[in-house]
Design a protein around this motif. Structure first.
Motif, PDB file in Angstrom:
ATOM      1  N   ARG A 182      51.155  64.476 -40.444  1.00 15.31           N
ATOM      2  CA  ARG A 182      51.635  63.080 -41.097  1.00 15.31           C
ATOM      3  C   ARG A 182      49.852  62.404 -40.425  1.00 15.31           C
ATOM      4  O   ARG A 182      49.314  61.890 -41.073  1.00 15.31           O
ATOM      5  CB  ARG A 182      52.492  62.090 -40.824  1.00 15.31           C
ATOM      6  N   ALA A 183      49.568  62.405 -39.174  1.00 19.03           N
ATOM      7  CA  ALA A 183      47.917  61.656 -38.128  1.00 19.03           C
ATOM      8  C   ALA A 183      47.074  63.069 -39.045  1.00 19.03           C
ATOM      9  O   ALA A 183      46.105  62.558 -39.565  1.00 19.03           O
ATOM     10  CB  ALA A 183      48.465  61.753 -36.852  1.00 19.03           C
ATOM     11  N   TYR A 184      47.436  63.879 -38.910  1.00 23.89           N
ATOM     12  CA  TYR A 184      46.329  64.804 -39.825  1.00 23.89           C
ATOM     13  C   TYR A 184      45.876  64.690 -41.356  1.00 23.89           C
ATOM     14  O   TYR A 184      45.113  64.414 -41.632  1.00 23.89           O
ATOM     15  CB  TYR A 184      46.954  66.265 -39.324  1.00 23.89           C
ATOM     16  N   GLN A 185      46.776  63.896 -42.109  1.00 23.47           N
ATOM     17  CA  GLN A 185      46.529  64.262 -42.996  1.00 23.47           C
ATOM     18  C   GLN A 185      46.426  62.393 -43.884  1.00 23.47           C
ATOM     19  O   GLN A 185      45.237  62.258 -44.089  1.00 23.47           O
ATOM     20  CB  GLN A 185      48.224  64.111 -43.925  1.00 23.47           C
ATOM     21  N   THR A 186      46.615  61.678 -42.971  1.00 22.66           N
ATOM     22  CA  THR A 186      45.947  60.022 -42.913  1.00 22.66           C
ATOM     23  C   THR A 186      44.468  60.495 -42.491  1.00 22.66           C
ATOM     24  O   THR A 186      43.284  60.121 -43.225  1.00 22.66           O
ATOM     25  CB  THR A 186      46.446  59.735 -41.450  1.00 22.66           C
ATOM     26  N   ALA A 187      44.072  61.642 -41.408  1.00 18.57           N
ATOM     27  CA  ALA A 187      42.338  61.499 -40.689  1.00 18.57           C
ATOM     28  C   ALA A 187      41.873  62.191 -42.085  1.00 18.57           C
ATOM     29  O   ALA A 187      40.732  62.150 -42.962  1.00 18.57           O
ATOM     30  CB  ALA A 187      42.837  62.242 -39.604  1.00 18.57           C
ATOM     31  N   LEU A 188      42.580  62.870 -42.917  1.00 19.52           N
ATOM     32  CA  LEU A 188      42.238  63.771 -44.152  1.00 19.52           C
ATOM     33  C   LEU A 188      41.858  63.565 -45.205  1.00 19.52           C
ATOM     34  O   LEU A 188      40.914  63.183 -46.143  1.00 19.52           O
ATOM     35  CB  LEU A 188      43.165  64.755 -45.015  1.00 19.52           C
ATOM     36  N   ALA A 189      42.599  62.226 -45.000  1.00 19.93           N
ATOM     37  CA  ALA A 189      42.593  61.260 -46.505  1.00 19.93           C
ATOM     38  C   ALA A 189      40.958  60.334 -46.575  1.00 19.93           C
ATOM     39  O   ALA A 189      40.303  60.375 -46.492  1.00 19.93           O
ATOM     40  CB  ALA A 189      43.563  60.709 -46.962  1.00 19.93           C
ATOM     41  N   GLU A 190      41.217  60.219 -45.216  1.00 16.04           N
ATOM     42  CA  GLU A 190      39.787  59.546 -44.712  1.00 16.04           C
ATOM     43  C   GLU A 190      38.404  60.032 -45.038  1.00 16.04           C
ATOM     44  O   GLU A 190      37.688  59.141 -45.037  1.00 16.04           O
ATOM     45  CB  GLU A 190      40.309  58.521 -43.099  1.00 16.04           C
ATOM     46  N   TYR A 191      38.462  61.310 -44.419  1.00 21.51           N
ATOM     47  CA  TYR A 191      37.230  62.585 -44.228  1.00 21.51           C
ATOM     48  C   TYR A 191      37.094  62.479 -45.557  1.00 21.51           C
ATOM     49  O   TYR A 191      35.467  62.298 -46.101  1.00 21.51           O
ATOM     50  CB  TYR A 191      37.831  63.276 -43.776  1.00 21.51           C
ATOM     51  N   HIS A 192      38.020  62.777 -46.452  1.00 21.10           N
ATOM     52  CA  HIS A 192      37.772  63.330 -48.155  1.00 21.10           C
ATOM     53  C   HIS A 192      37.215  61.987 -48.708  1.00 21.10           C
ATOM     54  O   HIS A 192      36.021  62.374 -49.168  1.00 21.10           O
ATOM     55  CB  HIS A 192      39.746  63.302 -48.373  1.00 21.10           C
ATOM     56  N   ALA A 193      37.611  60.810 -48.600  1.00 24.35           N
ATOM     57  CA  ALA A 193      37.130  59.994 -48.919  1.00 24.35           C
ATOM     58  C   ALA A 193      35.773  59.416 -48.962  1.00 24.35           C
ATOM     59  O   ALA A 193      34.691  59.192 -49.295  1.00 24.35           O
ATOM     60  CB  ALA A 193      38.061  58.424 -48.785  1.00 24.35           C
ATOM     61  N   ALA A 194      35.106  59.256 -46.679  1.00 26.38           N
ATOM     62  CA  ALA A 194      33.931  59.311 -47.293  1.00 26.38           C
ATOM     63  C   ALA A 194      32.869  60.347 -47.692  1.00 26.38           C
ATOM     64  O   ALA A 194      31.629  60.634 -47.804  1.00 26.38           O
ATOM     65  CB  ALA A 194      33.966  59.393 -45.241  1.00 26.38           C
ATOM     66  N   PHE A 195      33.535  61.558 -47.433  1.00 30.09           N
ATOM     67  CA  PHE A 195      32.295  62.570 -47.382  1.00 30.09           C
ATOM     68  C   PHE A 195      32.575  63.546 -48.362  1.00 30.09           C
ATOM     69  O   PHE A 195      31.568  64.249 -48.661  1.00 30.09           O
ATOM     70  CB  PHE A 195      32.379  63.720 -45.897  1.00 30.09           C
ATOM     71  N   ASN A 196      33.746  63.803 -49.166  1.00 33.22           N
ATOM     72  CA  ASN A 196      33.933  65.053 -50.691  1.00 33.22           C
ATOM     73  C   ASN A 196      33.927  63.760 -52.271  1.00 33.22           C
ATOM     74  O   ASN A 196      34.331  64.047 -52.985  1.00 33.22           O
ATOM     75  CB  ASN A 196      35.021  64.565 -50.436  1.00 33.22           C
ATOM     76  N   THR A 197      33.547  62.118 -51.864  1.00 31.26           N
ATOM     77  CA  THR A 197      33.362  61.672 -53.436  1.00 31.26           C
ATOM     78  C   THR A 197      31.869  62.196 -53.812  1.00 31.26           C
ATOM     79  O   THR A 197      30.908  62.452 -53.380  1.00 31.26           O
ATOM     80  CB  THR A 197      32.636  60.338 -52.626  1.00 31.26           C
TER      81      THR A 197
END
Length: 326
Positions: free
Chosen positions: A233-248
């Motif tokens: 769950r913690a990892y997924q929270t960070a994945l979503a934040e990473y994705h929004a910042a860098f994979n847009t």
């Protein structure tokens, strides 16, 4: 009122209780970025976990550490060595890490000047050429195998030159001992900047694949499932934040800076001990929920089995537990 106050006081120690200790093995690479973000921003702590990050220097060291019990979790690139440990029941994939994806410049095919002048202009032209890799069984080995599957040749139609590490690969490349390398974006761009070669394509555009995964031991899943659920769950929270910042991407398909870009880039740069601009040049794609490319994992196992690198009895789906990522 007194009863309520007493109840609040009695609850205080529970809120301040000791966090559950656990650990993860990582490499100092941008692909480990979501782990660094989860640690730095307190997402593990919010789940009640005190996560110790243990740094390793090669992909194979991480699953070995999980198998031996030196760490509880691991996140790194998938190799033949990983699948051999999985075949022995030592590690199980529970979520995705980075992957080569169309439009994301992560892994490049680079031709030497001499080879380029002689006609090595595109990835399909690598058939019959001498190509530097780190080791047999590495991610580079699989990338070339995938390319062959696309263009109708096998790695036996190449001359793979295993040189153990990327610095030796680049030295052989610059010295003209090979025709090409498959290299991380930062290395590839440095080769071009040095005037030593030309990028002729990107792995993500040619053959998207699941480069890395988050994994743990089957015993940890059986005996500490709530801990694994909290970690994911913690990892997924960070994945979503990473994705929004860098994979847009914008309407034209160009990558743009998303929310929190600079702050998250600083976290990853500090964790990897690299300059932010170097990290920014090699930020990989991650699935925002951590979903594995299951079909590619199955293909990886079949490929390594055909190469004689992994036991032919291994069932790829038996080494993935998809219950943690819905």
């Amino acid at each position: 009122m007194m009863g309520a106050a007493a109840l609040a006081l009695s609850a205080a120690p529970a809120l301040a209780q000791t966090l559950e200790k656990t650990s993860i093995g990582v490499l100092a690479l941008a692909s480990s970025g979501p782990i660094f973000i989860a640690k730095s921003k307190g997402y593990f702590e919010k789940e009640g976990l005190d996560v110790d990050l243990k740094m390793f220097t090669s992909a194979q060291q991480v699953p070995v550490a999980v198998a031996s019990g030196d760490v509880d979790f691991g996140v790194t690139g998938l190799t033949a060595g990983f699948y051999n440990l999985a075949a022995k029941g030592a590690v199980t994939m529970i979520a995705a890490q980075s992957r080569d994806e169309p439009g994301f410049e992560l892994s490049a095919y680079v031709a030497t000047n001499a080879a380029f002048a002689a006609g090595l202009k595109k990835p399909a032209d690598l058939k019959g050429k001498r190509i530097a890799i780190t080791t047999v069984g590495s991610t580079f080995h699989y990338m070339l195998g995938l390319l062959g599957q696309k263009y109708g040749f096998t790695v036996k139609d190449l001359t793979m030159v295993p040189l153990q590490d990327v610095p030796k690969m680049t030295a052989a490349f610059k010295g003209g001992q090979v025709d090409a390398i498959v290299a991380p974006v930062t290395v590839a761009r440095q080769m071009v900047a040095d005037g030593a070669g030309t990028i002729i394509g990107w792995v993500g555009d040619e053959t998207p694949w699941q480069l890395g995964a988050l994994f743990t031991g089957p015993k940890t899943i059986a005996q500490r499932r709530p801990t694994v659920e909290k970690f994911v769950r913690a990892y997924q929270t960070a994945l979503a934040e990473y994705h929004a910042a860098f994979n847009t991407k914008d309407a034209q398909g160009a990558i743009v800076k998303g929310p929190g870009y600079d702050a998250l880039l600083t976290i990853i740069a500090e964790a990897t001990k690299q300059k932010p601009e170097v990290v920014a040049a090699g930020l990989p794609y991650v699935d925002p929920q951590g979903k594995l490319l299951v079909n590619d994992v199955v293909n990886q196992v079949k490929f390594w089995q055909a190469e004689g690198q992994v036991d032919k009895t291994l069932d790829a789906k038996s080494i993935m537990d998809l219950s943690f990522v819905k």
